[in-house]
Motif scaffolding. Structure first.
Motif, mmCIF file in Angstrom:
data_model
loop_
_atom_site.group_PDB
_atom_site.id
_atom_site.type_symbol
_atom_site.label_atom_id
_atom_site.label_comp_id
_atom_site.label_asym_id
_atom_site.label_seq_id
_atom_site.Cartn_x
_atom_site.Cartn_y
_atom_site.Cartn_z
ATOM 1 N N LEU A 100 -14.069 10.884 -5.329
ATOM 2 C CA LEU A 100 -12.878 10.054 -5.159
ATOM 3 C C LEU A 100 -12.457 9.384 -6.455
ATOM 4 O O LEU A 100 -13.306 9.029 -7.274
ATOM 5 C CB LEU A 100 -13.154 8.958 -4.115
ATOM 6 N N PRO A 101 -11.168 9.159 -6.625
ATOM 7 C CA PRO A 101 -10.728 8.363 -7.774
ATOM 8 C C PRO A 101 -11.112 6.903 -7.540
ATOM 9 O O PRO A 101 -11.370 6.496 -6.402
ATOM 10 C CB PRO A 101 -9.199 8.540 -7.757
ATOM 11 N N PRO A 102 -11.161 6.094 -8.590
ATOM 12 C CA PRO A 102 -11.489 4.678 -8.403
ATOM 13 C C PRO A 102 -10.495 4.007 -7.446
ATOM 14 O O PRO A 102 -9.289 4.275 -7.499
ATOM 15 C CB PRO A 102 -11.354 4.087 -9.808
ATOM 16 N N LEU A 103 -11.019 3.155 -6.584
ATOM 17 C CA LEU A 103 -10.191 2.443 -5.623
ATOM 18 C C LEU A 103 -9.446 1.315 -6.332
ATOM 19 O O LEU A 103 -10.054 0.476 -6.987
ATOM 20 C CB LEU A 103 -11.072 1.883 -4.503
ATOM 21 N N ARG A 104 -8.136 1.307 -6.239
ATOM 22 C CA ARG A 104 -7.312 0.308 -6.924
ATOM 23 C C ARG A 104 -6.526 -0.568 -5.948
ATOM 24 O O ARG A 104 -5.884 -1.520 -6.353
ATOM 25 C CB ARG A 104 -6.352 0.999 -7.876
ATOM 26 N N ALA A 105 -6.557 -0.220 -4.662
ATOM 27 C CA ALA A 105 -5.836 -0.986 -3.652
ATOM 28 C C ALA A 105 -6.515 -0.762 -2.299
ATOM 29 O O ALA A 105 -7.292 0.180 -2.134
ATOM 30 C CB ALA A 105 -4.377 -0.533 -3.593
ATOM 31 N N PHE A 106 -6.206 -1.631 -1.358
ATOM 32 C CA PHE A 106 -6.707 -1.438 -0.009
ATOM 33 C C PHE A 106 -6.048 -0.212 0.608
ATOM 34 O O PHE A 106 -4.902 0.111 0.293
ATOM 35 C CB PHE A 106 -6.428 -2.668 0.862
ATOM 36 N N ILE A 107 -6.779 0.441 1.482
ATOM 37 C CA ILE A 107 -6.260 1.622 2.156
ATOM 38 C C ILE A 107 -5.960 1.236 3.604
ATOM 39 O O ILE A 107 -6.840 0.734 4.307
ATOM 40 C CB ILE A 107 -7.279 2.783 2.117
ATOM 41 N N LEU A 108 -4.740 1.455 4.041
ATOM 42 C CA LEU A 108 -4.386 1.191 5.430
ATOM 43 C C LEU A 108 -4.966 2.281 6.315
ATOM 44 O O LEU A 108 -4.855 3.465 5.997
ATOM 45 C CB LEU A 108 -2.870 1.136 5.600
ATOM 46 N N PRO A 109 -5.605 1.897 7.424
ATOM 47 C CA PRO A 109 -6.162 2.890 8.336
ATOM 48 C C PRO A 109 -5.062 3.780 8.911
ATOM 49 O O PRO A 109 -4.227 3.334 9.689
ATOM 50 C CB PRO A 109 -6.820 2.053 9.432
ATOM 51 N N SER A 110 -5.041 5.013 8.482
ATOM 52 C CA SER A 110 -4.054 5.994 8.941
ATOM 53 C C SER A 110 -4.475 7.351 8.403
ATOM 54 O O SER A 110 -5.632 7.554 8.097
ATOM 55 C CB SER A 110 -2.658 5.618 8.442
ATOM 56 N N GLY A 111 -3.539 8.262 8.289
ATOM 57 C CA GLY A 111 -3.834 9.558 7.692
ATOM 58 C C GLY A 111 -4.138 10.649 8.679
ATOM 59 O O GLY A 111 -4.813 11.623 8.343
#
Length: 130
Positions: A100-111
């Motif tokens: 994974l790339p570095p996490l830079r923001a929160f991820i909204l549960p979706s996808g």
């Protein structure tokens, strides 16, 4: 009558922390099972790992249901497990994290259904950890 039995036969109130932990662990396994079904429909390669986590959670539940205060040696021996599953989980986490790339923001549960179910499983896991 508001009481339930542990693996050792000890009767405790249903609000006892042991049963809270057992309920959260059982809910986590169910959430992972749902995520596994959705992930299987998409052909994801990690479905076997999710199933293995569910098996690990069964062992955790057996251990939780065996309070040391009333457990005999036979109970402890039957419900103990090694650190090997924890080490395996940590290896999986490291392996997936490297991709994974570095996490830079929160991820909204979706996808999609499988991703949303995995997000839900993560949230249930956080409660079970507590």
């Amino acid at each position: 009558k508001g009481f339930s039995s542990t693996f050792t036969g000890e009767r405790r109130p249903k609000g006892d922390p042991i049963f809270e932990a057992l309920g959260a662990t059982d809910e986590l396994s169910s959430a992972i099972g749902l995520a596994g079904e959705f992930s299987s429909e998409k052909g994801h390669t990690f479905v076997d790992q999710l199933h293995k986590v569910q098996c690990m959670l069964q062992d955790v539940g057996s251990n939780l249901a065996t309070p040391l205060s009333s457990a005999r040696e036979a109970h402890r021996k039957r419900t103990s497990f090694s650190e090997k599953p924890v080490l395996e989980l940590e290896q999986w986490i490291d392996s997936y994290s490297e991709q994974l790339p570095p996490l830079r923001a929160f991820i909204l549960p979706s996808g999609g259904r499988s991703s949303a179910a995995l997000h839900f499983s993560r949230a249930v896991c956080r409660r079970a950890e507590r």
